[in-house]
Design a protein around this motif. Sequence first.
Motif, PDB file in Angstrom:
ATOM      1  N   ASN A   1       0.825  -1.210   0.000  1.00  0.00           N
ATOM      2  CA  ASN A   1       0.000   0.000   0.000  1.00  0.00           C
ATOM      3  C   ASN A   1       0.856   1.256   0.000  1.00  0.00           C
ATOM      4  O   ASN A   1       0.491   2.274  -0.595  1.00  0.00           O
ATOM      5  CB  ASN A   1      -0.939   0.002   1.199  1.00  0.00           C
ATOM      6  CG  ASN A   1      -1.984  -1.089   1.124  1.00  0.00           C
ATOM      7  OD1 ASN A   1      -2.157  -1.716   0.086  1.00  0.00           O
ATOM      8  ND2 ASN A   1      -2.678  -1.327   2.221  1.00  0.00           N
ATOM      9  N   ALA A   2       1.984   1.192   0.706  1.00  0.00           N
ATOM     10  CA  ALA A   2       2.889   2.339   0.771  1.00  0.00           C
ATOM     11  C   ALA A   2       3.424   2.674  -0.621  1.00  0.00           C
ATOM     12  O   ALA A   2       3.471   3.850  -1.024  1.00  0.00           O
ATOM     13  CB  ALA A   2       4.040   2.048   1.721  1.00  0.00           C
ATOM     14  N   HIS A   3       3.824   1.672  -1.374  1.00  0.00           N
ATOM     15  CA  HIS A   3       4.292   1.907  -2.735  1.00  0.00           C
ATOM     16  C   HIS A   3       3.176   2.490  -3.611  1.00  0.00           C
ATOM     17  O   HIS A   3       3.416   3.400  -4.420  1.00  0.00           O
ATOM     18  CB  HIS A   3       4.821   0.613  -3.353  1.00  0.00           C
ATOM     19  CG  HIS A   3       6.198   0.243  -2.908  1.00  0.00           C
ATOM     20  ND1 HIS A   3       6.443  -0.500  -1.774  1.00  0.00           N
ATOM     21  CD2 HIS A   3       7.415   0.533  -3.432  1.00  0.00           C
ATOM     22  CE1 HIS A   3       7.750  -0.668  -1.626  1.00  0.00           C
ATOM     23  NE2 HIS A   3       8.367  -0.051  -2.619  1.00  0.00           N
ATOM     24  N   LYS A   4       1.966   1.989  -3.444  1.00  0.00           N
ATOM     25  CA  LYS A   4       0.833   2.515  -4.221  1.00  0.00           C
ATOM     26  C   LYS A   4       0.615   3.998  -3.918  1.00  0.00           C
ATOM     27  O   LYS A   4       0.361   4.798  -4.820  1.00  0.00           O
ATOM     28  CB  LYS A   4      -0.441   1.725  -3.911  1.00  0.00           C
ATOM     29  CG  LYS A   4      -0.457   0.314  -4.466  1.00  0.00           C
ATOM     30  CD  LYS A   4      -1.747  -0.403  -4.082  1.00  0.00           C
ATOM     31  CE  LYS A   4      -1.760  -1.835  -4.597  1.00  0.00           C
ATOM     32  NZ  LYS A   4      -2.998  -2.555  -4.185  1.00  0.00           N
ATOM     33  N   PHE A   5       0.716   4.357  -2.641  1.00  0.00           N
ATOM     34  CA  PHE A   5       0.496   5.740  -2.234  1.00  0.00           C
ATOM     35  C   PHE A   5       1.587   6.659  -2.785  1.00  0.00           C
ATOM     36  O   PHE A   5       1.299   7.736  -3.337  1.00  0.00           O
ATOM     37  CB  PHE A   5       0.452   5.830  -0.712  1.00  0.00           C
ATOM     38  CG  PHE A   5       0.262   7.224  -0.186  1.00  0.00           C
ATOM     39  CD1 PHE A   5      -0.994   7.801  -0.156  1.00  0.00           C
ATOM     40  CD2 PHE A   5       1.345   7.958   0.285  1.00  0.00           C
ATOM     41  CE1 PHE A   5      -1.172   9.093   0.321  1.00  0.00           C
ATOM     42  CE2 PHE A   5       1.177   9.241   0.766  1.00  0.00           C
ATOM     43  CZ  PHE A   5      -0.086   9.807   0.784  1.00  0.00           C
ATOM     44  N   ILE A   6       2.846   6.265  -2.634  1.00  0.00           N
ATOM     45  CA  ILE A   6       3.955   7.093  -3.111  1.00  0.00           C
ATOM     46  C   ILE A   6       3.836   7.310  -4.618  1.00  0.00           C
ATOM     47  O   ILE A   6       4.009   8.431  -5.118  1.00  0.00           O
ATOM     48  CB  ILE A   6       5.311   6.450  -2.747  1.00  0.00           C
ATOM     49  CG1 ILE A   6       5.511   6.455  -1.222  1.00  0.00           C
ATOM     50  CG2 ILE A   6       6.457   7.184  -3.431  1.00  0.00           C
ATOM     51  CD1 ILE A   6       6.707   5.646  -0.747  1.00  0.00           C
ATOM     52  N   ASP A   7       3.524   6.251  -5.345  1.00  0.00           N
ATOM     53  CA  ASP A   7       3.404   6.385  -6.795  1.00  0.00           C
ATOM     54  C   ASP A   7       2.207   7.250  -7.190  1.00  0.00           C
ATOM     55  O   ASP A   7       2.283   8.047  -8.120  1.00  0.00           O
ATOM     56  CB  ASP A   7       3.296   5.007  -7.449  1.00  0.00           C
ATOM     57  CG  ASP A   7       3.812   5.009  -8.882  1.00  0.00           C
ATOM     58  OD1 ASP A   7       4.932   5.536  -9.099  1.00  0.00           O
ATOM     59  OD2 ASP A   7       3.107   4.509  -9.777  1.00  0.00           O
ATOM     60  N   PHE A   8       1.111   7.106  -6.460  1.00  0.00           N
ATOM     61  CA  PHE A   8      -0.074   7.929  -6.683  1.00  0.00           C
ATOM     62  C   PHE A   8       0.264   9.411  -6.533  1.00  0.00           C
ATOM     63  O   PHE A   8      -0.166  10.252  -7.329  1.00  0.00           O
ATOM     64  CB  PHE A   8      -1.157   7.522  -5.685  1.00  0.00           C
ATOM     65  CG  PHE A   8      -2.407   8.343  -5.712  1.00  0.00           C
ATOM     66  CD1 PHE A   8      -3.435   8.072  -6.607  1.00  0.00           C
ATOM     67  CD2 PHE A   8      -2.585   9.395  -4.817  1.00  0.00           C
ATOM     68  CE1 PHE A   8      -4.598   8.831  -6.628  1.00  0.00           C
ATOM     69  CE2 PHE A   8      -3.740  10.155  -4.817  1.00  0.00           C
ATOM     70  CZ  PHE A   8      -4.752   9.867  -5.721  1.00  0.00           C
ATOM     71  N   MET A   9       1.063   9.749  -5.523  1.00  0.00           N
ATOM     72  CA  MET A   9       1.425  11.142  -5.279  1.00  0.00           C
ATOM     73  C   MET A   9       2.294  11.722  -6.394  1.00  0.00           C
ATOM     74  O   MET A   9       2.412  12.943  -6.518  1.00  0.00           O
ATOM     75  CB  MET A   9       2.157  11.272  -3.933  1.00  0.00           C
ATOM     76  CG  MET A   9       1.303  10.943  -2.717  1.00  0.00           C
ATOM     77  SD  MET A   9      -0.178  11.973  -2.576  1.00  0.00           S
ATOM     78  CE  MET A   9       0.559  13.590  -2.411  1.00  0.00           C
TER      79      MET A   9
END
Length: 363
Positions: free
Chosen positions: A284-292
Motif C-alpha cells: 500500500n505504501a508503494h501505491k500511495f507514493i506512486d499515486f502522489m
Amino acid sequence: MRLLRKQYLRSLLAVLLVMAAFSLSGCDMFDKEEEDGDNVLYVYSWGDYLSEDVIKQFEEETGIKVVLDEYDTNESMYPRIAEGAEAYDVLCPSDYMIDKLIHNNLIQPLDYNKLPQAKANISKDFFEQAKAFDREGRYTVPYCWGTVGIMYNTKLVDEPVDSWQILWQEKYRDSILMQDSARDAIMVPLKILGYSMNTTNQAELEAARDMLIAQKPLVQAYGVDDIRDKLSSGEAALGVIFSGEAINLMKSNPDLRFQPAPKEGTNVWIDGWVIPKNARHVENAHKFIDFMCRPDIAAANFEELGYSTPNITVREQVEEDLGEYVDVAFPPENVYKGQESYSYLGEALDKLYTKLWLQVKVN
C-alpha cells in the motif's frame, strides 16, 4: 481447609475467564489487523503537507483507508520512529533526517519497479540531488523542495531585505519571528558568520548560539506553524519561513513579500517519501507514493499547498494560474544553485545542536 480450597478454585476460575477474554480479544485484534492489511495505510507527515482532497481520491480509487498523523519538526518525529512505538507505513522526512534514518537502519529500500509514476515524472536532477543524503539512491522519492528565507511585511519594513542581518536590527524589536528548530535557527547566524550550516566545529556553533542569545530580546516568538498566522495577520514584521509557505501567505496578505535566499546563503531542502523498516503495509505504501507522483495528483496537491515540487509535469499545468507567483513556486536556478543542504552529522553533534538551542531558549 475446604473453604480455602474453594476460594482458591474460584480465584483460579476468575483468572482463567479473564485470560480467555483477553485471548479472544487478542484474536479479534489479530483478525482485524490481518483484515486491515489489505485496506489501510498509516502515514506520518508534516502538518498541512497533504491535500485532503488528494487523500480522499486515493481512498476512493484504491479502497485503502489513509490514517494520517502529523508532526511539526523532524526532531519530534524521529523518536517515535526510533522507538518503534508506532508502525507507520509512509514517512516524509527532510534530507538530513532521511540520512539519519538510513544510518540507523530505520527505513527500507524502495522497489522502484512499483513506482512507474515516480520514475517518469520526478526530475532526474532531484533524484541526483537526493544522493547527497540517500547515497545509494535506494530509499527516497523526492516530494517537495525549497529554501529557508525571510517573509516580510512591506508596511512595516521599508528597506531592502537581502540579508539575514536584518533579523538583528533593534528597530524590529518584538516584531521578529524565528523557527523553533535547532538546525533552522542555528543555520541563520552560521551563515552570517560565514560558516557552513553543517559545521562540526564547537567554537563556531557556540558563536552562533551567542548571536541567537543576543537576538532574543528582539524576538516576538519562536514558532513553526504559528509563524504563518502571525505574518498573515500583520502581528509581526519579519519571519523565517520555508519557501513553500510563501505563496499562500502572500495571497492572504498582499503586503507580504518573500526573500528566498539572503545573500549570505541559505538551506536548500528536500523532503521525500520513505518506508519505515517496520511498516506492515508495504504494498500500500508503494501505491500511495506512486499515486502522489501522478501528474494530475501532483498538480492538485501543489495548487492547495504551494510547496515547490520536483515533478516535471506540474509547472505546465499550473503556470497560468500562478501568474506573478510563478518564480516563487519554480525559482530560477540562481536562487538555489551552490546553496548548502543539511547533512546528518552524527549523534554527538545532534546532541550538541540540541543543547545549544536549549541554551538559547532558557537564557
